[in-house]
Design an enzyme around this catalytic site. Structure first.
Site, PDB file in Angstrom:
ATOM      1  N   THR A 148       0.819  -1.213   0.000  1.00  0.00           N
ATOM      2  CA  THR A 148       0.000   0.000   0.000  1.00  0.00           C
ATOM      3  C   THR A 148       0.854   1.264   0.000  1.00  0.00           C
ATOM      4  O   THR A 148       0.495   2.258  -0.620  1.00  0.00           O
ATOM      5  CB  THR A 148      -0.948   0.023   1.216  1.00  0.00           C
ATOM      6  OG1 THR A 148      -0.188  -0.007   2.424  1.00  0.00           O
ATOM      7  CG2 THR A 148      -1.912  -1.147   1.184  1.00  0.00           C
ATOM      8  N   ARG A 149       1.998   1.250   0.691  1.00  0.00           N
ATOM      9  CA  ARG A 149       2.832   2.460   0.730  1.00  0.00           C
ATOM     10  C   ARG A 149       3.486   2.716  -0.622  1.00  0.00           C
ATOM     11  O   ARG A 149       3.599   3.862  -1.054  1.00  0.00           O
ATOM     12  CB  ARG A 149       3.867   2.368   1.846  1.00  0.00           C
ATOM     13  CG  ARG A 149       5.028   1.417   1.623  1.00  0.00           C
ATOM     14  CD  ARG A 149       5.953   1.354   2.816  1.00  0.00           C
ATOM     15  NE  ARG A 149       5.301   0.729   3.970  1.00  0.00           N
ATOM     16  CZ  ARG A 149       5.775   0.800   5.201  1.00  0.00           C
ATOM     17  NH1 ARG A 149       6.903   1.454   5.436  1.00  0.00           N
ATOM     18  NH2 ARG A 149       5.142   0.224   6.200  1.00  0.00           N
ATOM     19  N   ASP A 342      31.395  21.744 -38.217  1.00  0.00           N
ATOM     20  CA  ASP A 342      32.273  22.656 -38.950  1.00  0.00           C
ATOM     21  C   ASP A 342      33.633  22.618 -38.281  1.00  0.00           C
ATOM     22  O   ASP A 342      33.729  22.454 -37.052  1.00  0.00           O
ATOM     23  CB  ASP A 342      31.719  24.083 -38.952  1.00  0.00           C
ATOM     24  CG  ASP A 342      32.390  24.955 -40.021  1.00  0.00           C
ATOM     25  OD1 ASP A 342      32.791  24.396 -41.071  1.00  0.00           O
ATOM     26  OD2 ASP A 342      32.513  26.166 -39.800  1.00  0.00           O
ATOM     27  N   GLY A 426      44.629  18.556 -46.033  1.00  0.00           N
ATOM     28  CA  GLY A 426      44.520  19.945 -45.598  1.00  0.00           C
ATOM     29  C   GLY A 426      45.821  20.467 -45.038  1.00  0.00           C
ATOM     30  O   GLY A 426      46.871  20.427 -45.676  1.00  0.00           O
ATOM     31  N   LYS A 448      46.944  10.068 -34.718  1.00  0.00           N
ATOM     32  CA  LYS A 448      46.235  11.304 -35.044  1.00  0.00           C
ATOM     33  C   LYS A 448      44.760  11.221 -34.650  1.00  0.00           C
ATOM     34  O   LYS A 448      44.225  12.137 -34.012  1.00  0.00           O
ATOM     35  CB  LYS A 448      46.356  11.602 -36.536  1.00  0.00           C
ATOM     36  CG  LYS A 448      45.593  12.859 -36.949  1.00  0.00           C
ATOM     37  CD  LYS A 448      45.460  12.977 -38.447  1.00  0.00           C
ATOM     38  CE  LYS A 448      44.448  14.074 -38.790  1.00  0.00           C
ATOM     39  NZ  LYS A 448      44.184  14.177 -40.231  1.00  0.00           N
ATOM     40  N   HIS A 453      41.008  16.901 -33.204  1.00  0.00           N
ATOM     41  CA  HIS A 453      39.936  17.796 -32.778  1.00  0.00           C
ATOM     42  C   HIS A 453      38.567  17.170 -33.023  1.00  0.00           C
ATOM     43  O   HIS A 453      37.646  17.338 -32.234  1.00  0.00           O
ATOM     44  CB  HIS A 453      40.055  19.141 -33.500  1.00  0.00           C
ATOM     45  CG  HIS A 453      40.196  19.029 -34.986  1.00  0.00           C
ATOM     46  ND1 HIS A 453      41.149  18.251 -35.604  1.00  0.00           N
ATOM     47  CD2 HIS A 453      39.490  19.619 -36.008  1.00  0.00           C
ATOM     48  CE1 HIS A 453      41.031  18.363 -36.923  1.00  0.00           C
ATOM     49  NE2 HIS A 453      40.034  19.168 -37.194  1.00  0.00           N
ATOM     50  N   ARG A 454      38.437  16.401 -34.119  1.00  0.00           N
ATOM     51  CA  ARG A 454      37.155  15.767 -34.410  1.00  0.00           C
ATOM     52  C   ARG A 454      36.840  14.664 -33.399  1.00  0.00           C
ATOM     53  O   ARG A 454      35.711  14.550 -32.920  1.00  0.00           O
ATOM     54  CB  ARG A 454      37.156  15.177 -35.821  1.00  0.00           C
ATOM     55  CG  ARG A 454      35.783  14.626 -36.234  1.00  0.00           C
ATOM     56  CD  ARG A 454      35.790  14.123 -37.664  1.00  0.00           C
ATOM     57  NE  ARG A 454      36.260  15.148 -38.576  1.00  0.00           N
ATOM     58  CZ  ARG A 454      35.542  16.190 -38.981  1.00  0.00           C
ATOM     59  NH1 ARG A 454      34.312  16.342 -38.516  1.00  0.00           N
ATOM     60  NH2 ARG A 454      36.034  17.065 -39.816  1.00  0.00           N
TER      61      ARG A 454
END
Length: 474
Positions: A148-149, A342, A426, A448, A453-454
């Site tokens: 019940t509780r 980006d 790049g 790498k 960063h990616r």
């Protein structure tokens, strides 16, 4: 949760479970199975929130009544309060129970239970955002057959959510002051076997009795555990908590189903576990798929959804803006979770150029070689210690309901005086990452990729995405 049905006229949702790996109990359930549950909203006329919850043969009426006053100890603080009362009607049990009013006091068991209900409900409500008002939670057991509780807590939460949503829709609350869903379930040990959601026949002869309150994030609010006839082991406790989590998740799925948009206002709508990435770059697509492979989350390409020819104008002024432009465009077109990114390189001696123009630094259709040649030319005469630079990648995730998320990955380094290495593309062959003496063009792809960063942006995106999916998935 299976066999769920909804009666819209009565606002009723019912649930029953079926598992295959546990022996049957006397009532046909398996050891890790909850009883059939029904929650009927708007059960009474005057309370802002009211529920009839039925768990097997246990039936409790739970109401949430809003009072524009607070107890003296918090008056003038701007904060609100939630108070609970619990009782059984005389005929709730096999033997008639005397009313507390006739005894001149609330019995100890009722006091303990109503305090538990109050503590549990307050744990998921921001009382400061509630304002100076009291929500009175009343749980009246009209038929008791064990639990019940816990049934009171599960039903009381639905009544509370309805009451607060009523205030929210009227503009009396700026936002729902509730942080998560909440439910409770009992687990007992009978004849050495752990049983979920015990009924009276099981509870009355249980060796161990526990009640577990949880929220939808899988966090524990309260654990009450008692060795009624004997101590219990750590192994038994682990099974008890596993069963409790299973039962509570089923109950909260039921709460979510019956509350509908009210639940969405608390934990948000549940997202599909798939996203569209705004790119035609297969390498980038596979990289993201690999990163989220353990999340049971599917990444689709633009081609997969027939948008391979869509034009996206990247006219933002920052990496963040451009990433959002891509993700927002695809989100509008598909109505799905969408991902845009980006990236580029910033050189401090060049005023952080080329930045967002990295791919077209030497002109609109410039080649990588032409871009590098221009950078070397502009850095002529700049000493090595002042040739600091960084690769930056920003990933944006836009959700169907407008929620947005940004993740940024950065690799600091310096620009060398000449091109070195043939790996990458790049600006890789002219960038020496911090902590290394070789350019990205000289380092292996494994090294790498582990620090790029990616990859750093993807790792942050994965962490945030998992947190968002988990908090909305029960």
């Amino acid at each position: 949760m299976e066999d769920t049905c909804c009666n819209e006229a009565k606002n009723v949702v019912e649930v029953s479970n079926d598992t295959d790996d546990c022996r049957l109990r006397f009532d046909g359930r398996k050891s890790d199975e909850i009883r059939n549950v029904s929650i009927t909203r708007n059960f009474t006329k005057y309370a802002q929130g009211s529920v009839l919850i039925e768990m097997g043969n246990t039936k409790v009426i739970c109401t949430a009544f809003v009072d524009d006053a607070v107890p003296p100890f918090i008056k003038g603080t701007g904060s609100g309060w939630i108070s609970a009362e619990y009782s059984m009607i005389p005929s709730a049990t096999l033997t008639r129970k005397k009313r507390d009013v006739n005894k001149g006091r609330v019995d100890g068991r009722s006091q303990e239970i109503q305090r538990l209900i109050g503590r549990s409900i307050r744990s998921v409500v921001d009382l400061e955002k509630l304002g100076e008002r009291t929500i009175w939670i009343d749980c009246d057991v009209i038929q008791a057959d064990g639990g019940t509780r816990t049934a009171s807590i599960t039903g009381a939460f639905v009544a509370l959510a309805d009451a607060l949503y009523t205030l929210y829709k009227k503009g009396e609350l700026k936002k729902m002051p509730v942080s998560s869903l909440l439910s409770a379930v009992s687990v007992g040990v009978v004849d050495g076997e752990v049983l979920l959601d015990v009924c009276y026949e099981e509870d009355s002869c249980a060796e161990v009795d526990t009640n577990v309150v949880m929220n939808n994030r899988g966090e524990f609010i309260e654990i009450q555990g008692t060795g009624e006839e004997r101590p219990f082991s750590k192994k038994e406790l682990e099974i008890i908590l596993d069963y409790a989590e299973k039962g509570n998740r089923e109950l909260m799925r039921l709460q979510r189903a019956v509350l509908g948009e009210v639940a969405d206002s608390i934990i948000g709508c549940e997202y599909e576990r798939e996203a569209i990435i705004a790119t035609g770059n297969m390498h980038k697509l596979e990289e993201i798929r690999t990163m989220v492979s353990d999340l049971d989350f599917e990444i689709k390409s633009l081609k997969d959804v027939g948008l391979q020819d869509i034009e996206i104008v990247e006219n933002g002024k920052t990496f963040e803006h451009n990433a959002l432009i891509k993700a927002r465009t695809i989100a509008r077109a598909t109505g799905k979770i969408s991902i845009g990114d980006d990236s580029g390189i910033e050189v401090d001696a060049l005023g952080k150029r080329p930045g967002i123009f990295s791919a077209r630094y030497a002109g609109e259709n410039a080649t990588d070689e032409e871009n590098r040649k221009k950078m070397f030319s502009e850095l002529e005469g700049v000493p090595f210690e002042k040739r600091t630079a960084r690769f930056v990648c920003v990933i944006a995730v836009v959700f169907p309901d407008g929620k947005e998320m940004l993740s940024r990955g950065i690799v600091e380094g310096k620009i060398d005086f000449e091109e070195k290495g043939e790996n990458g593309f790049g600006y890789d062959c002219m960038f020496i990452p911090e902590g290394h003496e070789k350019t990205f063009g000289e380092l292996s792809s494994e090294i790498k990729n582990s620090m790029s960063h990616r990859s750093r942006a993807l790792e942050d995106m994965k962490t945030k995405l998992k947190a968002i999916l988990d908090e909305r998935t029960i």
